[in-house]
Write a protein that holds these residues in place. Structure first.
Motif, PDB file in Angstrom:
ATOM      1  N   ASP A 112     -54.976  48.270  42.920  1.00 14.06           N
ATOM      2  CA  ASP A 112     -55.716  49.498  43.197  1.00 14.06           C
ATOM      3  C   ASP A 112     -55.546  49.978  44.637  1.00 14.06           C
ATOM      4  N   SER A 113     -54.904  49.189  45.477  1.00 15.13           N
ATOM      5  CA  SER A 113     -54.710  49.556  46.880  1.00 15.13           C
ATOM      6  C   SER A 113     -53.344  50.206  47.084  1.00 15.13           C
ATOM      7  N   ARG A 114     -53.189  50.845  48.235  1.00  9.17           N
ATOM      8  CA  ARG A 114     -51.902  51.395  48.653  1.00  9.17           C
ATOM      9  C   ARG A 114     -51.247  50.391  49.592  1.00  9.17           C
ATOM     10  N   TRP A 115     -49.941  50.252  49.491  1.00  4.19           N
ATOM     11  CA  TRP A 115     -49.196  49.343  50.376  1.00  4.19           C
ATOM     12  C   TRP A 115     -48.154  50.142  51.155  1.00  4.19           C
ATOM     13  N   LEU A 116     -48.074  49.888  52.469  1.00  4.19           N
ATOM     14  CA  LEU A 116     -46.995  50.476  53.254  1.00  4.19           C
ATOM     15  C   LEU A 116     -46.575  49.536  54.369  1.00  4.19           C
ATOM     16  N   VAL A 117     -45.369  49.737  54.843  1.00  3.72           N
ATOM     17  CA  VAL A 117     -44.814  48.983  55.959  1.00  3.72           C
ATOM     18  C   VAL A 117     -44.840  49.871  57.192  1.00  3.72           C
ATOM     19  N   VAL A 118     -45.350  49.330  58.306  1.00  4.07           N
ATOM     20  CA  VAL A 118     -45.278  50.002  59.603  1.00  4.07           C
ATOM     21  C   VAL A 118     -44.692  48.988  60.580  1.00  4.07           C
ATOM     22  N   SER A 119     -43.454  49.213  60.972  1.00  2.00           N
ATOM     23  CA  SER A 119     -42.693  48.218  61.728  1.00  2.00           C
ATOM     24  C   SER A 119     -42.060  48.840  62.959  1.00  2.00           C
ATOM     25  N   GLY A 120     -41.730  47.969  63.923  1.00  2.00           N
ATOM     26  CA  GLY A 120     -40.947  48.412  65.069  1.00  2.00           C
ATOM     27  C   GLY A 120     -39.468  48.492  64.755  1.00  2.00           C
ATOM     28  N   GLY A 121     -39.060  47.980  63.581  1.00  2.00           N
ATOM     29  CA  GLY A 121     -37.667  48.052  63.163  1.00  2.00           C
ATOM     30  C   GLY A 121     -37.232  49.473  62.857  1.00  2.00           C
ATOM     31  N   GLU A 122     -35.938  49.705  62.868  1.00  2.00           N
ATOM     32  CA  GLU A 122     -35.410  51.049  62.625  1.00  2.00           C
ATOM     33  C   GLU A 122     -35.646  51.445  61.166  1.00  2.00           C
ATOM     34  N   GLN A 123     -36.165  52.658  60.956  1.00  3.52           N
ATOM     35  CA  GLN A 123     -36.667  53.052  59.645  1.00  3.52           C
ATOM     36  C   GLN A 123     -35.584  53.052  58.565  1.00  3.52           C
ATOM     37  N   PHE A 124     -34.442  53.647  58.835  1.00  2.00           N
ATOM     38  CA  PHE A 124     -33.377  53.683  57.824  1.00  2.00           C
ATOM     39  C   PHE A 124     -32.928  52.267  57.474  1.00  2.00           C
ATOM     40  N   GLU A 125     -32.791  51.429  58.488  1.00  2.00           N
ATOM     41  CA  GLU A 125     -32.375  50.037  58.269  1.00  2.00           C
ATOM     42  C   GLU A 125     -33.392  49.303  57.397  1.00  2.00           C
ATOM     43  N   LEU A 126     -34.681  49.470  57.695  1.00  2.00           N
ATOM     44  CA  LEU A 126     -35.724  48.825  56.907  1.00  2.00           C
ATOM     45  C   LEU A 126     -35.644  49.234  55.445  1.00  2.00           C
ATOM     46  N   ARG A 127     -35.538  50.519  55.195  1.00  2.00           N
ATOM     47  CA  ARG A 127     -35.513  51.003  53.813  1.00  2.00           C
ATOM     48  C   ARG A 127     -34.278  50.498  53.075  1.00  2.00           C
ATOM     49  N   ASP A 128     -33.160  50.446  53.767  1.00  2.00           N
ATOM     50  CA  ASP A 128     -31.922  49.952  53.170  1.00  2.00           C
ATOM     51  C   ASP A 128     -32.048  48.468  52.831  1.00  2.00           C
ATOM     52  N   VAL A 129     -32.528  47.676  53.783  1.00  2.00           N
ATOM     53  CA  VAL A 129     -32.648  46.228  53.568  1.00  2.00           C
ATOM     54  C   VAL A 129     -33.677  45.918  52.486  1.00  2.00           C
ATOM     55  N   PHE A 130     -34.803  46.615  52.489  1.00  2.00           N
ATOM     56  CA  PHE A 130     -35.822  46.362  51.471  1.00  2.00           C
ATOM     57  C   PHE A 130     -35.305  46.696  50.075  1.00  2.00           C
ATOM     58  N   ALA A 131     -34.457  47.728  49.972  1.00  2.00           N
ATOM     59  CA  ALA A 131     -33.854  48.054  48.678  1.00  2.00           C
ATOM     60  C   ALA A 131     -32.877  46.957  48.259  1.00  2.00           C
ATOM     61  N   ILE A 132     -32.064  46.494  49.185  1.00  2.00           N
ATOM     62  CA  ILE A 132     -31.116  45.415  48.889  1.00  2.00           C
ATOM     63  C   ILE A 132     -31.851  44.147  48.473  1.00  2.00           C
ATOM     64  N   ARG A 133     -32.962  43.841  49.153  1.00  2.00           N
ATOM     65  CA  ARG A 133     -33.722  42.634  48.843  1.00  2.00           C
ATOM     66  C   ARG A 133     -34.643  42.814  47.631  1.00  2.00           C
ATOM     67  N   LYS A 134     -34.683  44.046  47.093  1.00  2.00           N
ATOM     68  CA  LYS A 134     -35.450  44.390  45.881  1.00  2.00           C
ATOM     69  C   LYS A 134     -36.958  44.181  46.064  1.00  2.00           C
ATOM     70  N   ILE A 135     -37.454  44.576  47.236  1.00  2.00           N
ATOM     71  CA  ILE A 135     -38.907  44.544  47.461  1.00  2.00           C
ATOM     72  C   ILE A 135     -39.442  45.920  47.857  1.00  2.00           C
ATOM     73  N   ASP A 136     -38.577  46.926  47.891  1.00  2.00           N
ATOM     74  CA  ASP A 136     -39.020  48.254  48.307  1.00  2.00           C
ATOM     75  C   ASP A 136     -40.050  48.839  47.355  1.00  2.00           C
ATOM     76  N   TYR A 137     -39.975  48.499  46.067  1.00  2.00           N
ATOM     77  CA  TYR A 137     -40.881  49.066  45.056  1.00  2.00           C
ATOM     78  C   TYR A 137     -42.336  48.657  45.284  1.00  2.00           C
ATOM     79  N   LEU A 138     -42.558  47.596  46.041  1.00  2.00           N
ATOM     80  CA  LEU A 138     -43.928  47.118  46.275  1.00  2.00           C
ATOM     81  C   LEU A 138     -44.717  48.076  47.166  1.00  2.00           C
ATOM     82  N   PHE A 139     -44.014  48.865  47.965  1.00  2.00           N
ATOM     83  CA  PHE A 139     -44.661  49.647  49.016  1.00  2.00           C
ATOM     84  C   PHE A 139     -44.725  51.113  48.594  1.00  2.00           C
ATOM     85  N   ASP A 140     -45.691  51.395  47.734  1.00  2.00           N
ATOM     86  CA  ASP A 140     -45.808  52.711  47.131  1.00  2.00           C
ATOM     87  C   ASP A 140     -46.147  53.798  48.137  1.00  2.00           C
ATOM     88  N   ALA A 141     -46.731  53.422  49.276  1.00  2.00           N
ATOM     89  CA  ALA A 141     -47.111  54.410  50.290  1.00  2.00           C
ATOM     90  C   ALA A 141     -46.050  54.559  51.376  1.00  2.00           C
TER      91      ALA A 141
END
Length: 222
Positions: A112-141
């Motif tokens: 029932d909660s929203r999940w998001l990542v807020v990181s000092g890492g570079e945004q495009f790199e984070l999204r790319d790596v999370f997709a490759i690692r297959k965990i991007d779907y967890l962060f609906d926000a």
């Protein structure tokens, strides 16, 4: 902090390095080797700065490197060269490093909660790596990072209604704790993969867990 207590939060915000991924050491190595052409002592000084300023973006750190450690004005060409080297080194490591256990189960329990990542890492790199690692779907926000800093990201996402209060931030640095405080968020210090040192008195005033999987202990014990 028990999982039952966490269920009151409508938004879960996660740092990446040291929280979701066991990646702090690989970033230390990347900063060191990026600075090494300028000398071992300079590289060590830069790593010391990086470790004591965890959570700040690579963009700001390499500007500091030029202005303060090298004592030069920021040269855009050098900045881009340093960033490109660092990014290539980090991306290789992020695709292989350990992922926090139990993320899928924790997401199910807090559906029932929203999940998001807020990181000092570079945004495009984070999204790319999370997709490759297959965990991007967890962060609906969403998955957010630099060049915007964490304060800017969080305030923007609060203003647009993406972060709904009460919200809690899971981080592994003092900077993360300060960001959470400035935005009126709850904060949990994730300690095992952190390279940040808190004093005993500071730890006593924090909610602290070794790893995110420790939040599942209540469930596993039933």
């Amino acid at each position: 902090m028990s999982l039952g207590l966490l269920k009151k939060y409508k938004t879960f915000i996660f740092d990446c390095d040291g929280v979701l991924l066991n990646s702090n050491s690989l970033k230390i190595d990347a900063f060191y080797h990026a600075a090494l052409p300028f000398g071992k002592k300079i590289a060590e000084e830069f790593v010391d700065y990086h470790v004591t300023h965890g959570g700040i973006s690579r963009f700001a750190k390499f500007k500091y490197f030029q202005r303060t450690i090298l004592g030069r004005p920021v040269n855009i060409g050098l900045q881009n060269k340093l960033l490109a080297f660092y990014s290539a080194e980090v991306r290789k490591g992020l695709c292989d490093c350990e992922i926090a256990n139990g993320l899928e189960r924790l997401r199910e329990i807090t559906h029932d909660s929203r999940w998001l990542v807020v990181s000092g890492g570079e945004q495009f790199e984070l999204r790319d790596v999370f997709a490759i690692r297959k965990i991007d779907y967890l962060f609906d926000a969403g998955i957010y990072g630099s060049p915007d800093d964490k304060d800017t990201i969080i305030q923007r996402e609060i203003s647009c209604g993406n972060i709904i209060r009460p919200a809690i931030y899971f981080g592994d640095t003092k900077y993360d704790m300060e960001v959470a405080k400035r935005s009126g968020l709850g904060f949990v210090f994730v300690s095992k993969w952190s390279d940040c040192s808190f004093s005993n008195s500071e730890i006593n005033n924090l909610f602290s867990i070794p790893l995110l999987s420790d939040l599942l202990q209540d469930v596993l014990e039933k």
